[in-house]
Write a protein that holds these residues in place. Structure first.
Motif, short mmCIF file in Angstrom:
data_model
loop_
_atom_site.label_atom_id
_atom_site.label_comp_id
_atom_site.label_asym_id
_atom_site.label_seq_id
_atom_site.Cartn_x
_atom_site.Cartn_y
_atom_site.Cartn_z
N ALA A 19 0.83 -1.20 0.00
CA ALA A 19 0.00 0.00 0.00
C ALA A 19 0.86 1.25 0.00
CB ALA A 19 -0.93 0.00 1.21
N SER A 20 1.99 1.24 0.71
CA SER A 20 2.82 2.45 0.76
C SER A 20 3.48 2.73 -0.58
CB SER A 20 3.87 2.34 1.87
OG SER A 20 4.84 1.37 1.52
N SER A 21 3.80 1.69 -1.36
CA SER A 21 4.41 1.94 -2.67
C SER A 21 3.39 2.59 -3.61
CB SER A 21 4.97 0.66 -3.27
OG SER A 21 3.92 -0.23 -3.58
N PHE A 22 2.10 2.26 -3.46
CA PHE A 22 1.08 2.89 -4.29
C PHE A 22 0.79 4.30 -3.82
CE2 PHE A 22 -0.07 -1.62 -5.01
CZ PHE A 22 0.16 -1.63 -6.37
N ALA A 23 1.06 4.61 -2.55
CA ALA A 23 0.80 5.94 -2.03
C ALA A 23 1.68 6.98 -2.70
CB ALA A 23 1.00 5.96 -0.51
N ASP A 24 2.86 6.58 -3.19
CA ASP A 24 3.77 7.51 -3.85
C ASP A 24 3.30 7.85 -5.26
OD1 ASP A 24 5.30 7.39 -1.57
OD2 ASP A 24 6.71 5.94 -2.40
N GLU A 25 2.50 7.02 -5.86
CA GLU A 25 1.99 7.26 -7.21
C GLU A 25 0.85 8.26 -7.15
OE1 GLU A 25 2.95 5.74 -10.22
OE2 GLU A 25 4.64 5.00 -9.06
N PRO A 26 0.83 9.23 -8.07
CA PRO A 26 -0.30 10.16 -8.07
C PRO A 26 -1.56 9.45 -8.54
CG PRO A 26 1.08 10.54 -9.97
CD PRO A 26 1.78 9.51 -9.13
N LYS A 27 -2.69 9.94 -8.08
CA LYS A 27 -3.96 9.39 -8.55
C LYS A 27 -4.13 9.78 -10.01
CE LYS A 27 -6.52 9.36 -4.26
NZ LYS A 27 -7.71 9.84 -3.55
N VAL A 28 -4.57 8.83 -10.80
CA VAL A 28 -4.79 9.11 -12.22
C VAL A 28 -6.24 9.55 -12.37
CG1 VAL A 28 -4.72 8.17 -14.56
CG2 VAL A 28 -3.03 7.44 -12.89
N GLU A 29 -6.43 10.87 -12.29
CA GLU A 29 -7.75 11.45 -12.38
C GLU A 29 -7.65 12.81 -13.06
OE1 GLU A 29 -8.98 11.55 -8.29
OE2 GLU A 29 -7.55 13.10 -7.76
N GLY A 30 -8.77 13.38 -13.40
CA GLY A 30 -8.79 14.71 -14.01
C GLY A 30 -8.00 14.75 -15.31
N ASP A 31 -7.20 15.81 -15.48
CA ASP A 31 -6.42 15.98 -16.70
C ASP A 31 -5.41 14.85 -16.89
OD1 ASP A 31 -7.81 18.27 -17.27
OD2 ASP A 31 -6.14 19.65 -16.87
N LEU A 32 -4.82 14.35 -15.81
CA LEU A 32 -3.86 13.26 -15.94
C LEU A 32 -4.55 12.03 -16.55
CD1 LEU A 32 -0.96 12.34 -15.51
CD2 LEU A 32 -1.58 11.66 -13.19
N LYS A 33 -5.77 11.77 -16.14
CA LYS A 33 -6.51 10.64 -16.70
C LYS A 33 -6.81 10.88 -18.18
CE LYS A 33 -10.48 7.66 -16.00
NZ LYS A 33 -11.60 7.31 -15.13
N SER A 34 -7.16 12.12 -18.54
CA SER A 34 -7.46 12.45 -19.94
C SER A 34 -6.24 12.29 -20.84
CB SER A 34 -7.97 13.89 -20.04
OG SER A 34 -9.19 14.02 -19.35
N LEU A 35 -5.04 12.46 -20.29
CA LEU A 35 -3.81 12.33 -21.09
C LEU A 35 -3.40 10.87 -21.32
CD1 LEU A 35 -1.58 15.16 -19.61
CD2 LEU A 35 -2.50 15.03 -21.93
N GLN A 36 -3.91 9.95 -20.54
CA GLN A 36 -3.46 8.56 -20.63
C GLN A 36 -3.63 8.00 -22.03
OE1 GLN A 36 -1.98 7.06 -17.61
NE2 GLN A 36 -2.09 9.27 -17.43
N GLY A 37 -2.62 7.23 -22.45
CA GLY A 37 -2.68 6.60 -23.76
C GLY A 37 -1.65 7.16 -24.71
N GLU A 38 -1.86 6.89 -26.00
CA GLU A 38 -0.89 7.26 -27.02
C GLU A 38 -1.36 8.46 -27.82
OE1 GLU A 38 -0.25 3.71 -29.30
OE2 GLU A 38 1.06 2.86 -27.77
N TRP A 39 -0.43 9.36 -28.08
CA TRP A 39 -0.66 10.58 -28.83
C TRP A 39 0.42 10.70 -29.91
CZ3 TRP A 39 -4.61 14.01 -27.15
CH2 TRP A 39 -5.21 13.66 -25.93
#
Length: 141
Positions: A19-39
């Motif tokens: 759980a602590s290793s996942f705590a360092d990762e930012p939540k993938v939401e909002g604009d970060l979620k919209s950017l996910q994938g290939e461009w």
């Protein structure tokens, strides 16, 4: 079947470490979620491929590759901020940091970032010394 106290302690410790290793990762939401994938972006050098996965960005140009950690600040105005930190396994620019701006518009995103020793850009334009601008289009599946 009873578990020994040592097994229970190891299970709890393992869960806490995971759980602590996942705590360092930012939540993938909002604009970060919209950017996910290939461009894809195009310029005089050809096509470049930008792949966003979590807060990690991989860029592959016709002659270079970059692995980057990104940080978004969508609350900034007049333009949202994006900061880049090139990872050590990117021989072309390892350790480089750049301040940028971005604008999401559905299947398109504009990104501009500062050149070496330059201030964060305020416009989406390329100036070979001070800033680099890109228009990305979502890659069709």
């Amino acid at each position: 079947m009873r578990k020994s106290p040592i097994v229970v302690v190891l299970l709890i410790a393992g869960a806490a470490l995971g759980a602590s290793s996942f705590a360092d990762e930012p939540k993938v939401e909002g604009d970060l979620k919209s950017l996910q994938g290939e461009w894809v972006s195009k310029d005089s050098q050809g096509e470049s491929f930008w792949t966003f996965k979590g807060n990690h960005l991989s860029i592959k140009t016709p002659d270079r590759a970059y692995e980057i950690t990104i940080t978004l600040d969508p609350k900034q105005t007049p333009e949202k901020h994006i900061d880049f930190e090139v990872l050590d396994d990117s021989p072309n620019a390892k350790g480089t940091k750049a301040a940028g701006i971005y604008k999401l518009d559905g299947e398109e995103v504009k990104i501009a970032f500062a050149g070496p020793d330059a201030e964060r850009p305020t416009e989406y334009k390329t100036d070979p010394v001070n800033s680099f601008a890109f228009e990305l289009k979502k890659k069709k599946k």
